[in-house]
Motif scaffolding. Structure first.
Motif, mmCIF file in Angstrom:
data_model
loop_
_atom_site.group_PDB
_atom_site.id
_atom_site.type_symbol
_atom_site.label_atom_id
_atom_site.label_comp_id
_atom_site.label_asym_id
_atom_site.label_seq_id
_atom_site.Cartn_x
_atom_site.Cartn_y
_atom_site.Cartn_z
ATOM 1 N N ARG A 267 77.553 46.501 -108.519
ATOM 2 C CA ARG A 267 76.249 46.579 -107.839
ATOM 3 C C ARG A 267 75.127 46.253 -108.814
ATOM 4 O O ARG A 267 74.219 45.493 -108.489
ATOM 5 N N TYR A 268 75.185 46.829 -110.022
ATOM 6 C CA TYR A 268 74.126 46.573 -110.999
ATOM 7 C C TYR A 268 74.187 45.156 -111.550
ATOM 8 O O TYR A 268 73.149 44.579 -111.852
ATOM 9 N N ARG A 269 75.370 44.601 -111.647
ATOM 10 C CA ARG A 269 75.487 43.201 -112.069
ATOM 11 C C ARG A 269 74.813 42.299 -111.024
ATOM 12 O O ARG A 269 74.050 41.402 -111.367
ATOM 13 N N GLU A 270 75.064 42.581 -109.739
ATOM 14 C CA GLU A 270 74.424 41.800 -108.667
ATOM 15 C C GLU A 270 72.911 42.014 -108.649
ATOM 16 O O GLU A 270 72.149 41.066 -108.462
ATOM 17 N N LEU A 271 72.472 43.258 -108.828
ATOM 18 C CA LEU A 271 71.032 43.548 -108.844
ATOM 19 C C LEU A 271 70.355 42.789 -109.984
ATOM 20 O O LEU A 271 69.272 42.223 -109.805
ATOM 21 N N THR A 272 70.993 42.747 -111.136
ATOM 22 C CA THR A 272 70.448 42.008 -112.268
ATOM 23 C C THR A 272 70.373 40.521 -111.953
ATOM 24 O O THR A 272 69.363 39.865 -112.257
ATOM 25 N N GLN A 273 71.394 39.974 -111.332
ATOM 26 C CA GLN A 273 71.377 38.553 -110.954
ATOM 27 C C GLN A 273 70.264 38.274 -109.945
ATOM 28 O O GLN A 273 69.588 37.238 -110.009
ATOM 29 N N ALA B 91 67.429 39.967 -109.725
ATOM 30 C CA ALA B 91 66.168 40.048 -110.473
ATOM 31 C C ALA B 91 65.936 38.771 -111.272
ATOM 32 O O ALA B 91 64.807 38.263 -111.337
ATOM 33 N N LEU B 92 66.993 38.234 -111.851
ATOM 34 C CA LEU B 92 66.857 36.979 -112.605
ATOM 35 C C LEU B 92 66.495 35.830 -111.668
ATOM 36 O O LEU B 92 65.631 35.010 -111.994
ATOM 37 N N ALA B 93 67.118 35.777 -110.508
ATOM 38 C CA ALA B 93 66.805 34.712 -109.542
ATOM 39 C C ALA B 93 65.366 34.843 -109.056
ATOM 40 O O ALA B 93 64.653 33.843 -108.909
ATOM 41 N N LEU B 94 64.936 36.064 -108.812
ATOM 42 C CA LEU B 94 63.595 36.312 -108.292
ATOM 43 C C LEU B 94 62.495 35.958 -109.289
ATOM 44 O O LEU B 94 61.409 35.537 -108.903
ATOM 45 N N THR B 95 62.790 36.104 -110.582
ATOM 46 C CA THR B 95 61.769 35.858 -111.612
ATOM 47 C C THR B 95 61.915 34.492 -112.286
ATOM 48 O O THR B 95 61.077 34.137 -113.120
ATOM 49 N N GLU B 96 62.944 33.754 -111.924
ATOM 50 C CA GLU B 96 63.189 32.462 -112.570
ATOM 51 C C GLU B 96 62.002 31.511 -112.379
ATOM 52 O O GLU B 96 61.504 31.330 -111.268
ATOM 53 N N ALA C 207 53.386 39.540 -111.991
ATOM 54 C CA ALA C 207 54.048 39.092 -110.762
ATOM 55 C C ALA C 207 55.537 39.404 -110.812
ATOM 56 O O ALA C 207 56.123 39.860 -109.821
ATOM 57 N N ASN C 208 56.155 39.182 -111.965
ATOM 58 C CA ASN C 208 57.581 39.457 -112.094
ATOM 59 C C ASN C 208 57.880 40.946 -111.991
ATOM 60 O O ASN C 208 58.843 41.350 -111.329
ATOM 61 N N MET C 209 57.050 41.789 -112.621
ATOM 62 C CA MET C 209 57.242 43.230 -112.503
ATOM 63 C C MET C 209 57.098 43.679 -111.053
ATOM 64 O O MET C 209 57.870 44.512 -110.566
ATOM 65 N N ALA C 210 56.109 43.124 -110.355
ATOM 66 C CA ALA C 210 55.882 43.492 -108.955
ATOM 67 C C ALA C 210 57.096 43.152 -108.095
ATOM 68 O O ALA C 210 57.550 43.970 -107.285
ATOM 69 N N ASN C 211 57.633 41.954 -108.271
ATOM 70 C CA ASN C 211 58.788 41.566 -107.474
ATOM 71 C C ASN C 211 60.027 42.369 -107.827
ATOM 72 O O ASN C 211 60.814 42.719 -106.950
ATOM 73 N N VAL C 212 60.219 42.675 -109.092
ATOM 74 C CA VAL C 212 61.390 43.462 -109.491
ATOM 75 C C VAL C 212 61.263 44.898 -108.967
ATOM 76 O O VAL C 212 62.244 45.474 -108.483
ATOM 77 N N ALA C 213 60.069 45.473 -109.011
ATOM 78 C CA ALA C 213 59.869 46.817 -108.449
ATOM 79 C C ALA C 213 60.192 46.815 -106.957
ATOM 80 O O ALA C 213 60.861 47.727 -106.450
ATOM 81 N N ALA C 214 59.740 45.797 -106.239
ATOM 82 C CA ALA C 214 60.023 45.695 -104.803
ATOM 83 C C ALA C 214 61.519 45.518 -104.560
ATOM 84 O O ALA C 214 62.083 46.118 -103.636
ATOM 85 N N ALA D 250 67.967 42.049 -119.432
ATOM 86 C CA ALA D 250 68.067 40.674 -118.923
ATOM 87 C C ALA D 250 66.708 40.071 -118.586
ATOM 88 O O ALA D 250 66.508 38.867 -118.736
ATOM 89 N N ILE D 251 65.758 40.900 -118.134
ATOM 90 C CA ILE D 251 64.462 40.349 -117.686
ATOM 91 C C ILE D 251 63.322 40.614 -118.658
ATOM 92 O O ILE D 251 62.175 40.257 -118.365
ATOM 93 N N SER D 252 63.583 41.223 -119.802
ATOM 94 C CA SER D 252 62.484 41.631 -120.690
ATOM 95 C C SER D 252 61.580 40.458 -121.083
ATOM 96 O O SER D 252 60.359 40.634 -121.160
ATOM 97 N N ASP D 253 62.131 39.287 -121.337
ATOM 98 C CA ASP D 253 61.288 38.129 -121.671
ATOM 99 C C ASP D 253 60.386 37.721 -120.516
ATOM 100 O O ASP D 253 59.327 37.136 -120.731
ATOM 101 N N ARG D 254 60.800 38.011 -119.309
ATOM 102 C CA ARG D 254 60.038 37.600 -118.116
ATOM 103 C C ARG D 254 58.963 38.602 -117.714
ATOM 104 O O ARG D 254 58.138 38.306 -116.863
ATOM 105 N N ILE D 255 59.009 39.803 -118.317
ATOM 106 C CA ILE D 255 57.995 40.813 -117.993
ATOM 107 C C ILE D 255 57.157 41.201 -119.201
ATOM 108 O O ILE D 255 56.313 42.090 -119.103
ATOM 109 N N ALA D 256 57.396 40.544 -120.319
ATOM 110 C CA ALA D 256 56.597 40.807 -121.531
ATOM 111 C C ALA D 256 55.256 40.085 -121.407
ATOM 112 O O ALA D 256 55.219 38.921 -121.025
ATOM 113 N N GLY D 257 54.200 40.802 -121.702
ATOM 114 C CA GLY D 257 52.864 40.194 -121.605
ATOM 115 C C GLY D 257 52.421 39.489 -122.855
ATOM 116 O O GLY D 257 53.009 39.427 -123.854
#
Length: 166
Positions: free
Chosen positions: A15-21, A23-28, A35-42, A159-166
């Motif tokens: 489940r967490y592997r899929e959730l991570t995938q 999140a990566l697809a959503l922020t790609e 914006a990426n944090m907002a979508n991942v929170a949702a 996995a998403i830290s680079d995409r949510i770092a300001g």
């Protein structure tokens, strides 16, 4: 339009592997960390059951030292600023260690933003070895978060830290 769903019958690791995938697809391809944090929170709010709050706090330098500032979230209005080391979120940030709290009322110095919250999971987010924020998850159920949840969300933020770092 995005339409994500997790199969609740999958083992936690899958489940967490899929959730991570997801999140990566959503922020790609998106460079805006807010914006990426907002979508991942949702996404987390939609896919993970028994939560009443899911969101991010960002690490900043405040007037009296390091602090966390409220970022995108899903849930009731929350504390805007948390001192480094204060409450569950500040403890996770200062220690650099995930905090899995079965009963928030038993946590010394717990900061109650939503009286309905009974358990909490806070995962520090790192970039280049430094804490850049935390992922904060609250549940109205005591003991909601298991070690598998902590491991799954640690892998997700890594996995998403680079995409949510300001």
């Amino acid at each position: 339009m995005y339409d994500f769903a997790l199969n609740p019958d999958l083992p936690a690791e899958e489940r967490y592997r899929e959730l991570t995938q997801m999140a990566l697809a959503l922020t790609e391809g998106e460079e805006d960390p807010i914006a990426n944090m907002a979508n991942v929170a949702a996404l987390i709010s939609e896919c993970v059951p028994k939560l009443n709050w899911a969101g991010f706090y960002r690490a900043t330098n405040g007037k009296s030292g390091p602090e966390l500032v409220l970022g995108p979230f899903i849930g009731r209005p929350a504390c805007i600023r948390i001192e480094w080391g204060a409450g569950v979120c500040g403890t996770a940030a200062a220690s650099g260690a995930t905090q899995r709290v079965e009963d928030v009322h038993a946590f010394p110095g717990h900061i109650a933003c939503d009286a309905a919250s009974r358990s909490e999971l806070v995962v520090p987010i790192f970039k280049d070895g430094a804490v850049i924020g935390v992922l904060d998850l609250d549940s109205p159920e005591p003991g909601r978060f298991a070690p598998q949840d902590a491991a799954g969300f640690e892998a997700l933020v890594d996995a998403i830290s680079d995409r949510i770092a300001g």
